[in-house]
Design an enzyme around this catalytic site. Structure first.
Site, mmCIF file in Angstrom:
data_model
loop_
_atom_site.group_PDB
_atom_site.id
_atom_site.type_symbol
_atom_site.label_atom_id
_atom_site.label_comp_id
_atom_site.label_asym_id
_atom_site.label_seq_id
_atom_site.Cartn_x
_atom_site.Cartn_y
_atom_site.Cartn_z
ATOM 1 N N ILE A 89 0.890 -1.395 -0.189
ATOM 2 C CA ILE A 89 0.036 0.108 0.040
ATOM 3 C C ILE A 89 0.947 1.341 -0.112
ATOM 4 C CG2 ILE A 89 -1.796 1.255 1.234
ATOM 5 C CD1 ILE A 89 -2.691 -1.401 2.414
ATOM 6 N N HIS A 137 0.940 4.263 1.467
ATOM 7 C CA HIS A 137 0.244 5.009 2.394
ATOM 8 C C HIS A 137 0.247 6.594 2.240
ATOM 9 C CE1 HIS A 137 -0.279 1.445 4.854
ATOM 10 N NE2 HIS A 137 0.770 1.244 4.795
ATOM 11 N N SER A 191 6.047 3.400 1.041
ATOM 12 C CA SER A 191 5.336 4.490 0.760
ATOM 13 C C SER A 191 6.309 5.967 0.886
ATOM 14 C CB SER A 191 4.223 4.746 1.633
ATOM 15 O OG SER A 191 3.431 3.724 1.758
ATOM 16 N N CYS A 244 -1.028 -22.613 -9.372
ATOM 17 C CA CYS A 244 -0.403 -23.865 -8.953
ATOM 18 C C CYS A 244 0.972 -23.513 -8.265
ATOM 19 C CB CYS A 244 0.173 -24.765 -10.073
ATOM 20 S SG CYS A 244 1.504 -24.325 -11.165
HETATM 21 C C1 LIG Z 1 3.992 -7.119 7.231
HETATM 22 C C2 LIG Z 1 4.383 -5.861 6.624
HETATM 23 C C3 LIG Z 1 3.550 -4.995 6.064
HETATM 24 C C4 LIG Z 1 3.881 -3.834 5.425
HETATM 25 N N1 LIG Z 1 3.060 -3.187 4.762
HETATM 26 C C5 LIG Z 1 3.452 -1.897 4.153
HETATM 27 C C6 LIG Z 1 2.673 -1.298 3.184
HETATM 28 O O1 LIG Z 1 1.409 -1.609 2.854
HETATM 29 N N2 LIG Z 1 3.187 -0.140 2.876
HETATM 30 C C7 LIG Z 1 4.286 0.543 3.020
HETATM 31 O O2 LIG Z 1 4.762 1.469 2.713
HETATM 32 N N3 LIG Z 1 5.277 -0.413 3.797
HETATM 33 C C8 LIG Z 1 4.762 -1.577 4.483
HETATM 34 N N4 LIG Z 1 5.425 -2.162 5.221
HETATM 35 C C9 LIG Z 1 7.007 -1.658 5.472
HETATM 36 C C10 LIG Z 1 7.762 -1.870 4.400
HETATM 37 O O3 LIG Z 1 7.689 -3.214 3.764
HETATM 38 C C11 LIG Z 1 9.226 -1.540 5.145
HETATM 39 O O4 LIG Z 1 9.471 -0.322 5.768
HETATM 40 C C12 LIG Z 1 10.418 -1.555 3.848
HETATM 41 O O5 LIG Z 1 10.209 -2.733 3.109
HETATM 42 C C13 LIG Z 1 11.612 -1.315 4.390
HETATM 43 O O6 LIG Z 1 12.757 -1.401 3.565
HETATM 44 P P1 LIG Z 1 14.092 -1.317 3.662
HETATM 45 O O7 LIG Z 1 14.917 -1.081 2.544
HETATM 46 O O8 LIG Z 1 14.518 -0.361 4.971
HETATM 47 O O9 LIG Z 1 14.438 -2.989 4.379
HETATM 48 P P2 LIG Z 1 14.671 -4.236 3.506
HETATM 49 O O10 LIG Z 1 13.721 -4.420 2.593
HETATM 50 O O11 LIG Z 1 14.509 -5.503 4.597
HETATM 51 O O12 LIG Z 1 16.082 -4.225 3.068
HETATM 52 C C14 LIG Z 1 17.179 -4.050 3.861
HETATM 53 C C15 LIG Z 1 17.886 -5.087 2.948
HETATM 54 O O13 LIG Z 1 19.581 -4.917 3.535
HETATM 55 C C16 LIG Z 1 20.115 -6.141 3.307
HETATM 56 N N5 LIG Z 1 21.272 -6.225 4.314
HETATM 57 C C17 LIG Z 1 21.256 -6.557 5.520
HETATM 58 N N6 LIG Z 1 22.336 -6.758 6.200
HETATM 59 C C18 LIG Z 1 23.345 -6.603 5.151
HETATM 60 C C19 LIG Z 1 24.580 -6.463 5.110
HETATM 61 N N7 LIG Z 1 25.253 -6.770 6.170
HETATM 62 N N8 LIG Z 1 25.299 -6.293 3.897
HETATM 63 C C20 LIG Z 1 24.589 -6.024 2.924
HETATM 64 N N9 LIG Z 1 23.456 -6.031 2.782
HETATM 65 C C21 LIG Z 1 22.480 -6.172 4.034
HETATM 66 C C22 LIG Z 1 19.144 -7.294 3.446
HETATM 67 O O14 LIG Z 1 19.529 -8.318 2.865
HETATM 68 C C23 LIG Z 1 17.947 -6.553 2.925
HETATM 69 O O15 LIG Z 1 17.838 -6.945 1.380
HETATM 70 C C24 LIG Z 1 5.314 -3.505 5.696
HETATM 71 C C25 LIG Z 1 6.131 -4.105 6.316
HETATM 72 C C26 LIG Z 1 5.707 -5.571 6.698
HETATM 73 C C27 LIG Z 1 6.773 -6.440 7.345
#
Ligand SMILES: Cc1cc2nc3c(=O)[nH]c(=O)nc-3n(C[C@H](O)[C@H](O)[C@H](O)COP(=O)(O)OP(=O)(O)OC[C@H]3O[C@@H](n4cnc5c(N)ncnc54)[C@H](O)[C@@H]3O)c2cc1C
Length: 467
Positions: A51, A53, A344, A428
């Protein structure tokens, strides 16, 4: 890359890291992203509600609310530049009792106003006209017209691909193991022995961002996982908007949302745990989801589902996004604690992070002619709908799979191909086509001699040649 000094290295290839990389790639800088897993989008960014948001319910005056505000302005252009599958369906927070209606008016309407998000009340009759499947108990609902749905993987991959077209480097399967602090640089030591010298690091490592911070002696915040379990159905549900519950003191409740590629998503739960790797689903969790959703949309109680999965939110000890230079070393800027709205908020987070880097001393000279838009070739399934149909449920041809393998971000896994083409996503769930997809991956041999992986490191699907 080992010998040259980078200007900025982003750690983490989720939606946040790739949005920052895209933004940095518009400047005259040498930038790279390192991701531990074999593909981008293998963390929280691949398992969420998808979503976009508005931030109507975000706590006002927080960094999160500010990032969401900035992002609201940026999303319309981004959707067309990155060709992100996106539907402006709107959301409605449904009241099923007078008490819930009172909570909406006393809490959510003023909160939305404080955050500058337009909302309005919709009476029961109109609510059911737009969403006939909603419960007869509904008294009406608060409409948030600007909420939307998107494909978070597409957005993540497209961010990274656009950055690569602008000269950024993306290193996959490259986990940061250690960081050495030198006078004018940080030295990243990767788990395959490679080293990268860089002037600045952006810490966008999702749930592991606290561990990256600790590598330079910064223990100012900790992150713990909060699991969210989902059910996916392809049954028809007569709703046109995202159907949200009114949160209670005990639970935020579960929602029902259309999915951009078809079907409906039910969930998520909110379960605190310690294990950062446990993304299992449980019968208790899934029962909670289907019972919770059935209060809003009764037919979901006995619905047949095609898939269940879970994602992990990064819950931060600071209770807000952590977007700031590390107090231990200004050469690391954190983009951490991005808990529930990171998809978002990612465009706004990228703006703030780049601002922090500039304040820490990074010179930002815009490139004279950066590529701002992803070419059509990378937005579609490459148009080569030729050859044998490999995924029968979704009619995905061999040509489309080969096209996906030739994009700027190297794809080496079954899940990577799934998310790029839609293969295995049908009824599937890959039971018929995964062996053929593995053959295609092996034939193309982009991955070298090892067997194809499902998704994460070490996730071998099968042992080839075993007797
Ligand atoms: C159940 C659920 C529902 C959600 N619904 C929504 C929604 O509807 N809308 C919305 O906006 N957000 C939503 N969110 C929140 C959103 O998914 C997260 O806030 C967002 O994906 C975070 O992104 P990120 O890049 O910070 O983390 P991540 O996607 O976790 O990326 C971090 C990356 O860092 C890498 N990494 C870790 N350690 C190392 C290392 N030592 N060296 C190199 N790479 C490393 C990992 O492998 C990973 O790929 C939801 C989250 C959840 C769990």
């Amino acid at each position: 890359m080992q010998r040259k000094v980078m200007d900025v290295v982003v750690v983490g290839g989720g939606i946040v890291g790739t949005a920052i990389l895209r933004k940095l790639s518009f400047y005259d800088l040498t930038v790279a992203l390192v991701e531990k897993q074999p593909d981008v989008c293998e963390g929280a960014s691949k398992a969420n509600s998808g979503i976009i948001h508005t931030g109507f319910d975000a706590k006002p005056q927080t960094v999160e609310a500010e990032c969401l505000r900035l992002s609201r302005e940026l999303w319309p252009d981004l959707v067309s530049q990155l060709k992100i599958p996106y539907i402006s369906c709107g959301a409605v927070m449904v009241a099923t009792s007078e008490e819930e209606k009172e909570i909406i008016f006393s809490t959510y309407v003023p909160n939305a106003q404080a955050n500058g998000v337009e909302v309005h009340w919709m009476e029961a009759e109109e609510l059911r006209e737009m969403n006939p499947a909603v419960s007869d108990q509904a008294l009406g609902g608060l409409v948030i017209s600007d909420e939307a749905i998107c494909d978070p993987f597409w957005a993540t991959r497209a961010n990274a691909e656009l950055a690569v077209l602008n000269g950024a480097e993306v290193l996959l399967g490259a986990g940061v193991e250690r960081i050495e602090q030198e006078v004018d640089h940080l030295r990243l030591v990767l788990d395959d022995g490679r080293e990268i010298l860089t002037r600045y690091v952006v810490n966008a490592a999702g749930l592991w961002a606290d561990e990256i911070a600790r590598m330079i002696g910064d223990d100012s915040f900790t992150l713990t996982p909060r699991k969210g379990q989902f059910l996916l159905t392809e049954e028809q549900v007569d709703i046109t908007q995202i159907i949200l519950p009114v949160p209670t003191k005990i639970s935020k409740g579960v929602l029902i949302s259309p999915v951009v590629f078809g079907g409906f998503l039910l969930g998520p739960t909110a379960e605190d745990q310690e294990d950062k790797w446990d993304r299992s689903t449980t019968s208790e969790g899934l029962t909670f989801v289907s019972e919770g959703c059935s209060k809003l949309v009764p037919q979901t109680r006995n619905m047949s589902t095609i898939r269940q999965f879970a994602g992990l939110r990064a819950v931060c000890s600071e209770g807000d996004f952590v977007i700031r230079p590390s107090s231990q070393n200004q050469r690391m800027v954190h983009a951490a604690g991005i808990r529930s709205t990171g998809v978002s908020a990612s465009p706004g987070i990228a703006e703030l992070v780049v601002e922090k880097l500039e304040q820490a001393g990074l010179m930002l000279d815009p490139k004279s002619d950066p590529t701002l838009e992803l070419p059509e070739l990378f937005g579609e399934a490459d148009g080569s709908e030729t050859g044998e149909i490999i995924c029968l449920c979704r009619s995905i041809s061999r040509g489309e799979l080969l096209g996906a393998l030739s994009r700027p971000i190297r794809c080496t896994t079954v899940d990577g191909l799934k998310r790029r083409t839609g293969a295995t996503l049908g009824e599937c769930q890959g039971n018929c086509c995964i062996p053929k997809i593995m053959d295609i991956l092996a034939e193309q041999s982009a991955m070298g001699p090892e067997q194809p992986l499902k998704g994460l490191r070490h996730s071998h699907v099968a042992m080839r040649g075993a007797k």
